[in-house]
Design a protein around this motif. Structure first.
Motif, PDB file in Angstrom:
ATOM      1  N   GLY A 192       0.790  -1.227   0.000  1.00 38.91           N
ATOM      2  CA  GLY A 192       0.000   0.000   0.000  1.00 38.91           C
ATOM      3  C   GLY A 192       0.819   1.272   0.000  1.00 38.91           C
ATOM      4  N   LEU A 193       2.160   1.141   0.032  1.00 41.87           N
ATOM      5  CA  LEU A 193       2.991   2.340   0.052  1.00 41.87           C
ATOM      6  C   LEU A 193       2.923   3.102  -1.268  1.00 41.87           C
ATOM      7  N   GLY A 194       2.757   2.386  -2.380  1.00 46.08           N
ATOM      8  CA  GLY A 194       2.715   3.040  -3.681  1.00 46.08           C
ATOM      9  C   GLY A 194       4.048   3.674  -4.012  1.00 46.08           C
ATOM     10  N   THR A 195       4.003   4.857  -4.623  1.00 47.10           N
ATOM     11  CA  THR A 195       5.216   5.610  -4.911  1.00 47.10           C
ATOM     12  C   THR A 195       5.703   6.263  -3.625  1.00 47.10           C
ATOM     13  N   VAL A 196       6.957   6.010  -3.290  1.00 47.09           N
ATOM     14  CA  VAL A 196       7.485   6.434  -1.994  1.00 47.09           C
ATOM     15  C   VAL A 196       8.442   7.605  -2.173  1.00 47.09           C
ATOM     16  N   GLY A 197       8.260   8.632  -1.359  1.00 49.56           N
ATOM     17  CA  GLY A 197       9.189   9.751  -1.310  1.00 49.56           C
ATOM     18  C   GLY A 197       9.963   9.732  -0.012  1.00 49.56           C
ATOM     19  N   VAL A 198      11.132  10.324  -0.025  1.00 51.70           N
ATOM     20  CA  VAL A 198      11.935  10.413   1.193  1.00 51.70           C
ATOM     21  C   VAL A 198      12.133  11.884   1.508  1.00 51.70           C
ATOM     22  N   ALA A 199      11.886  12.239   2.752  1.00 50.53           N
ATOM     23  CA  ALA A 199      11.886  13.644   3.147  1.00 50.53           C
ATOM     24  C   ALA A 199      12.647  13.814   4.453  1.00 50.53           C
ATOM     25  N   MET A 200      12.782  15.074   4.852  1.00 52.05           N
ATOM     26  CA  MET A 200      13.482  15.413   6.085  1.00 52.05           C
ATOM     27  C   MET A 200      12.560  16.238   6.975  1.00 52.05           C
ATOM     28  N   PRO A 201      12.689  16.141   8.283  1.00 50.76           N
ATOM     29  CA  PRO A 201      11.893  16.992   9.183  1.00 50.76           C
ATOM     30  C   PRO A 201      12.384  18.430   9.138  1.00 50.76           C
ATOM     31  N   GLU A 202      11.573  19.323   9.689  1.00 52.96           N
ATOM     32  CA  GLU A 202      11.914  20.736   9.645  1.00 52.96           C
ATOM     33  C   GLU A 202      12.848  21.169  10.764  1.00 52.96           C
ATOM     34  N   HIS A 203      12.859  20.440  11.868  1.00 53.73           N
ATOM     35  CA  HIS A 203      13.651  20.881  13.017  1.00 53.73           C
ATOM     36  C   HIS A 203      15.149  20.780  12.740  1.00 53.73           C
ATOM     37  N   THR A 204      15.912  21.584  13.435  1.00 49.32           N
ATOM     38  CA  THR A 204      17.369  21.577  13.304  1.00 49.32           C
ATOM     39  C   THR A 204      17.954  20.490  14.195  1.00 49.32           C
ATOM     40  N   PRO A 205      18.860  19.670  13.665  1.00 45.04           N
ATOM     41  CA  PRO A 205      19.448  18.616  14.504  1.00 45.04           C
ATOM     42  C   PRO A 205      20.181  19.203  15.706  1.00 45.04           C
ATOM     43  N   GLY A 206      19.974  18.581  16.864  1.00 43.66           N
ATOM     44  CA  GLY A 206      20.674  19.029  18.067  1.00 43.66           C
ATOM     45  C   GLY A 206      22.075  18.453  18.133  1.00 43.66           C
ATOM     46  N   ARG A 207      22.947  19.145  18.807  1.00 39.90           N
ATOM     47  CA  ARG A 207      24.301  18.637  18.994  1.00 39.90           C
ATOM     48  C   ARG A 207      24.917  19.258  20.237  1.00 39.90           C
ATOM     49  N   THR A 208      25.645  18.453  20.966  1.00 43.20           N
ATOM     50  CA  THR A 208      26.333  18.898  22.169  1.00 43.20           C
ATOM     51  C   THR A 208      27.759  18.382  22.121  1.00 43.20           C
ATOM     52  N   VAL A 209      28.718  19.292  22.082  1.00 44.05           N
ATOM     53  CA  VAL A 209      30.135  18.938  22.061  1.00 44.05           C
ATOM     54  C   VAL A 209      30.783  19.520  23.306  1.00 44.05           C
ATOM     55  N   GLU A 210      31.339  18.654  24.139  1.00 43.99           N
ATOM     56  CA  GLU A 210      31.967  19.077  25.379  1.00 43.99           C
ATOM     57  C   GLU A 210      33.484  18.921  25.261  1.00 43.99           C
ATOM     58  N   ALA A 211      34.203  20.018  25.368  1.00 41.50           N
ATOM     59  CA  ALA A 211      35.661  19.970  25.328  1.00 41.50           C
ATOM     60  C   ALA A 211      36.202  19.616  26.706  1.00 41.50           C
ATOM     61  N   PRO A 212      37.306  18.883  26.774  1.00 47.25           N
ATOM     62  CA  PRO A 212      37.898  18.578  28.074  1.00 47.25           C
ATOM     63  C   PRO A 212      38.480  19.837  28.694  1.00 47.25           C
ATOM     64  N   PRO A 213      38.635  19.870  30.016  1.00 42.28           N
ATOM     65  CA  PRO A 213      39.195  21.059  30.665  1.00 42.28           C
ATOM     66  C   PRO A 213      40.676  21.210  30.353  1.00 42.28           C
ATOM     67  N   SER A 214      41.163  22.416  30.475  1.00 44.69           N
ATOM     68  CA  SER A 214      42.577  22.696  30.259  1.00 44.69           C
ATOM     69  C   SER A 214      43.048  23.692  31.309  1.00 44.69           C
ATOM     70  N   GLY A 215      44.345  23.758  31.511  1.00 47.99           N
ATOM     71  CA  GLY A 215      44.922  24.735  32.430  1.00 47.99           C
ATOM     72  C   GLY A 215      44.422  24.591  33.848  1.00 47.99           C
ATOM     73  N   ASP A 216      44.092  25.736  34.458  1.00 50.39           N
ATOM     74  CA  ASP A 216      43.653  25.751  35.856  1.00 50.39           C
ATOM     75  C   ASP A 216      42.361  24.964  36.055  1.00 50.39           C
ATOM     76  N   THR A 217      41.504  24.965  35.054  1.00 50.15           N
ATOM     77  CA  THR A 217      40.231  24.238  35.188  1.00 50.15           C
ATOM     78  C   THR A 217      40.476  22.747  35.379  1.00 50.15           C
ATOM     79  N   ALA A 218      41.418  22.183  34.644  1.00 51.82           N
ATOM     80  CA  ALA A 218      41.734  20.766  34.793  1.00 51.82           C
ATOM     81  C   ALA A 218      42.286  20.472  36.181  1.00 51.82           C
ATOM     82  N   MET A 219      43.130  21.360  36.703  1.00 53.71           N
ATOM     83  CA  MET A 219      43.666  21.170  38.051  1.00 53.71           C
ATOM     84  C   MET A 219      42.551  21.195  39.085  1.00 53.71           C
ATOM     85  N   ILE A 220      41.636  22.142  38.943  1.00 53.09           N
ATOM     86  CA  ILE A 220      40.541  22.271  39.909  1.00 53.09           C
ATOM     87  C   ILE A 220      39.634  21.047  39.855  1.00 53.09           C
ATOM     88  N   GLN A 221      39.306  20.596  38.648  1.00 54.16           N
ATOM     89  CA  GLN A 221      38.441  19.427  38.542  1.00 54.16           C
ATOM     90  C   GLN A 221      39.123  18.186  39.094  1.00 54.16           C
TER      91      GLN A 221
END
Length: 569
Positions: A192-221
């Motif tokens: 029942g699918l018939g002719t099939v189209g492929v589409a994308m949603p409208e929302h923007t993909p989320g992303r979270t990139v966490e950098a490791p600490p450096s300098g004094d921050t690394a010492m404190i952690q």
């Protein structure tokens, strides 16, 4: 036989681990599977889901009211890996429900139908979780079998309902029977699918990139992590040694830290790579190519832009240059590259994980007939390694992950012929699973789960593969659509992989398609003393088109399904 009334036996063996150890197990599982659905729920078959869902939970001091056999101690965790604030889309809220569900998954694996003595506690920052809830209890089997028959009864009702015309193409009825939306399309739905189209949603993909600490921050952690660990030992000794621990932690934190220059350079390369290779279009284009390569239906690409009218977008948010009857919407939901730490080590290798969502909508009645998440988790690398050479490693991980997800999407939606939910376990004898195609030589491994399978040992570097013809009687018994007895032009596809890196990576080294016979001999010697995975699937024609079976076997590593064996030294 131990008879108990609501309390744990003395001497019951415990499998409980600290939250960090449990998280390590989670990570190993995700890395072993590579590309999979949400491992808590989406990856379960309806039969397995029903079995887990109906495990009874009895809190500490609340006996179940039945005699039971004690099996083992179990533990579950809900863990937040990200430091993002509560209002951030990537923030993970830890819940007692998730921790208990994780515990129920472990209990189901050992055949329990109840967990007694359940208690939960909330923890602040541990070695790998910024926040977590841990629940513990004793997995037991109630003597009268309470709670064990319901999944099988539900399967029987599903089998009866599958002959009803109203069932075909109706996830709502399926969900009312099982409580879980199916992760496949029936042949009637595909027709029942018939002719099939492929589409994308409208929302923007989320992303979270966490950098490791450096300098004094690394010492404190580092100082903070070691101080908390020592102080957590309690008593006067913990208080006395805490300052010394903090000093040691500060030194180790500084020693393991990245330079500010490395962090800044890597962050720039990572973000540039994501801008170019991380998008809805990257996943959509791969799905189209996989469909063309596999001989599935040609997919019509979504035209740009979408309808201007907001009301039109709400009812049909896609625009195509040609007529389509159904739409496959593929979209990326979230990417997470966390900063991992343990003890005073503030810079540990971390994986990239991406979660996607796939929907199928039939435009005639605007009905959503499929909705499932797919995800992949990469190998672990240091932050600077992800950003090295202009983000080459990150680009490779994204391309590999999207390719794996695209192959799974096309197989699930357009190619693979589905069997009865829970087929692998229904009717299987103790300690043995049902396989889509039964291996004869090499034999099936001793299976206990991803990463724990015991490999069969072959006696030659040029092994001979032999399997039973498809479909076997156990497959025919699970064919709830009743079409396999009329299949035509049966052929087989064979794949052979070499495993590396503690079974986290699988490299395909041989692929043979359209084999007429049920056997095959390798013509080139394999590497000695090495673990390999072989798998076979059937390829055939039905009145609804060309179909394949699922690849036979278990997920034993490297995100491949098959049978594990080891070559002689």
């Amino acid at each position: 036989m131990t008879r108990l009334q609501g309390k744990s036996p003395r001497g019951l063996s415990r499998r409980r681990a600290r939250p960090a150890a449990l998280l390590a197990v989670w990570s190993a599982t995700a890395l072993a599977t590579g590309c999979a659905t949400d491992f808590r729920r989406d990856g379960l078959s309806p039969h397995e889901f029903a079995r887990v869902e109906h495990i009874e939970i009895h809190r500490a001091g609340e006996p179940p009211g039945h005699n039971f056999h004690a099996l083992d101690g179990v533990e579950g965790i809900s863990c937040n890996l990200s430091r993002t604030p509560r209002n951030h889309p990537a923030h993970k809220v830890v819940t007692e429900y998730e921790a208990i569900y994780d515990m129920k998954l472990e209990a189901a694996d050992i055949g329990a139908n109840a967990i007694v003595g359940v208690s939960c506690r909330q923890l602040a920052m541990s070695q790998r979780c910024y926040q977590s809830i841990v629940c513990t209890g004793d997995a037991v089997r109630l003597e009268d079998g309470v709670g064990m028959e319901l999944p099988l009864a539900a399967m029987g009702r599903l089998l009866d309902a599958s002959t009803d015309p109203d069932y075909i193409g109706s996830p709502g009825l399926y969900q009312s029977v099982i409580g879980f939306t199916p992760d496949y399309l029936t042949e009637a739905q595909r027709a029942g699918l018939g002719t099939v189209g492929v589409a994308m949603p409208e929302h923007t993909p989320g992303r979270t990139v966490e950098a490791p600490p450096s300098g004094d921050t690394a010492m404190i952690q580092g100082a903070g992590l070691w101080f908390v660990q020592c102080a957590g030992q309690g008593g006067a000794i913990g208080l006395v040694i805490s300052p010394l621990c903090a000093a040691i932690g500060a030194g180790l934190g500084a020693l393991s830290a990245e330079s500010e220059h490395n962090v800044a350079t890597s962050r720039h390369a990572i973000h540039s790579t994501l801008e170019e290779f991380y998008s809805h279009a990257a996943l959509r284009d791969r799905a189209v190519r996989v469909a063309e390569r596999s001989g599935a239906a040609t997919l019509a690409l979504q035209a740009a832009p979408p309808p201007d009218d907001a009301l039109a977008r709400r009812g049909n948010p896609w625009r195509f240059d040609e007529h389509v009857d159904s739409v496959i919407e593929v979209g990326v939901e979230e990417l997470l590259l966390p900063a991992w730490r343990s003890g005073a080590t503030t810079n540990l290798p971390s994986p990239v994980s991406v979660r996607t969502r796939v929907r199928v909508v039939r435009l005639e009645d605007a009905r959503e007939i499929y909705n499932r998440s797919y995800a992949f988790v990469s190998d672990r690398r240091l932050f600077r390694e992800w950003g090295a050479q202009g983000g080459a490693a990150l680009r490779h991980a994204l391309e590999t992950g999207f390719e794996q997800i695209a192959e799974q999407i096309i197989e699930d939606l357009l190619r693979a012929y589905p069997l009865m939910p829970g087929f692998a376990r229904i009717g299987a004898t103790a300690g043995r699973r049902n396989y889509v195609i039964e291996p004869l030589q090499p034999p099936a491994h001793s299976y206990r789960g991803a990463g724990t399978a015991q490999a069969a040992v072959v006696d030659s570097l040029e092994p001979y593969f032999l399997w039973r013809p498809y479909p076997g009687e156990h497959v025919l018994a699970a064919d709830f659509q009743g079409k396999l007895r009329k299949l035509r032009t049966l052929r087989y596809d064979l794949r052979l992989y070499r495993l590396e890196g503690d079974r986290r990576k699988a490299h395909i080294i041989l692929e043979e398609n359209n084999l007429k016979a049920t056997h095959y001999r390798v013509r080139q010697p394999l590497a000695p003393g090495t673990e390999h995975v072989w798998s076979v699937r059937a390829r055939f024609e039905l009145d609804t088109g060309e179909r394949t079976s699922r690849w036979s076997g278990d997920r034993v590593g490297g995100n491949v399904r098959g049978f594990l064996f080891r070559t002689p030294d």
